[in-house]
Design an enzyme around this catalytic site. Sequence first.
Site, mmCIF file in Angstrom:
data_model
loop_
_atom_site.group_PDB
_atom_site.id
_atom_site.type_symbol
_atom_site.label_atom_id
_atom_site.label_comp_id
_atom_site.label_asym_id
_atom_site.label_seq_id
_atom_site.Cartn_x
_atom_site.Cartn_y
_atom_site.Cartn_z
ATOM 1 N N HIS A 183 38.998 16.861 -5.023
ATOM 2 C CA HIS A 183 38.081 18.003 -4.889
ATOM 3 C C HIS A 183 37.442 18.014 -3.502
ATOM 4 C CE1 HIS A 183 35.087 20.950 -6.434
ATOM 5 N NE2 HIS A 183 34.309 20.370 -5.537
ATOM 6 N N GLU A 184 36.896 16.877 -3.094
ATOM 7 C CA GLU A 184 36.200 16.814 -1.807
ATOM 8 C C GLU A 184 37.156 16.967 -0.632
ATOM 9 O OE1 GLU A 184 33.077 16.960 -1.478
ATOM 10 O OE2 GLU A 184 32.550 16.663 -3.576
#
Length: 422
Positions: free
Chosen positions: A19-20
């Site tokens: 996600h990051e």
Amino acid sequence: MIQTIITFIIVFGILVIVHEFGHFYFAKKSGILVREFSIGMGPKIYAYSKNATTYTLRILPIGGYVRMAGLEDSDEELKPGTPVSLITGKNGKVATINASHDATLLNGIPVEVTGSDLENELWIEGYENGDEETLKRYEVDHDASIIESDGTKLRIAPKDVQFQSAKLWQRILTNFAGPMNNFILAIIVFALVGILQGAVPTNSNQVTVISNSVAAKAGLKTNDRIVSVSGQKTNSWSDLQDTISKRPNQKTKVIVKRDGKSHSYELIPKSVKGNEGRIGQIGIESALTSNIGARIMYGFTETWKLTAMIFTLLGHMITHGVSVNDFGGPVAIYAQTSAAAKLGFTSVLTMLAYLSLNLGIVNLIPIPALDGGKILLNFIEGIRRKPMKPETEGIITLIGFGLLMLLMILVTWNDIQRYFFR
């Protein structure tokens, strides 16, 4: 126990890091300075700097984060009286500001700070070597670094490389990139599951009949094609699910195709508890196929099917009210990980894909502090043709973050009671 903990750390870590990384990649492409990419949380264990970003490994092996310049991330304030040491470069400008007591810079100039501007004019001033008779001002290089109190060395964040300096569409894409990466991960993992399983469900009206089920007792057989349920045509597995689920405890006429011939049966779907009340079931499963193309496409078909299911659940929560039992936090994920780990590698992969899809969708809910909330603020800015005041946006985000933390506490306590005390 150890196996479950390790599996949990890996699954949770993959979810957050993927996600990051989406935010990280598109921020870089948009000219936004990503000051830090962290794997794990808490105190720093190791740090490595490359291409203006510091990559850190932190002691708690759960999750991670990115620190983008100007976004919920300002330099530790160099308050008047703060002792620092400065290293200047060949151009005479400050290249490194050491604000840590744990790090020592050889040939550093000791300065007691009286003021600084590390965003716009890029300067720092103070008393050198304790000489309070002479106030000195030093120019700071645009690409200078600052060593924070915990010893982490980061680039400073001048205005031109901050998040708000990027174009609106670039900021929207950067905010969306995290959930997008979770969707991509779900597709890839489900495709891998399809390949490893050797066979995947089809979306046809051909079925596998479970022994001793309502369907089996009525006379249906595996590989039958159910073409009609109570007068309604059923051309796909989705049609079958929708039609039968609406008929719990109701006499139902089913027409099937077998060996080119039509057969008619009457049965009464069993009533079972579903997410939206009682639903009908007759004990059939979708037929399987080992076609390699279908197994690869399983990544897309399963992701799409579960996405529709999640949105249905969200709609049900909106129309019928929200309960804390509708949510699951880290404790629930741990419990699911434990169950999946016992069933084998494929089950863990399935859970990873499902959680990744959930994380992506939930993050797009327009709640402040979530990516969806940030995107909503971006669109509001586009409509207003001017950005919201940083103070106002900060307050909105802080309120949203506070509510999320409260929800997380409630969900975690509910999960502890649900999985360990009931």
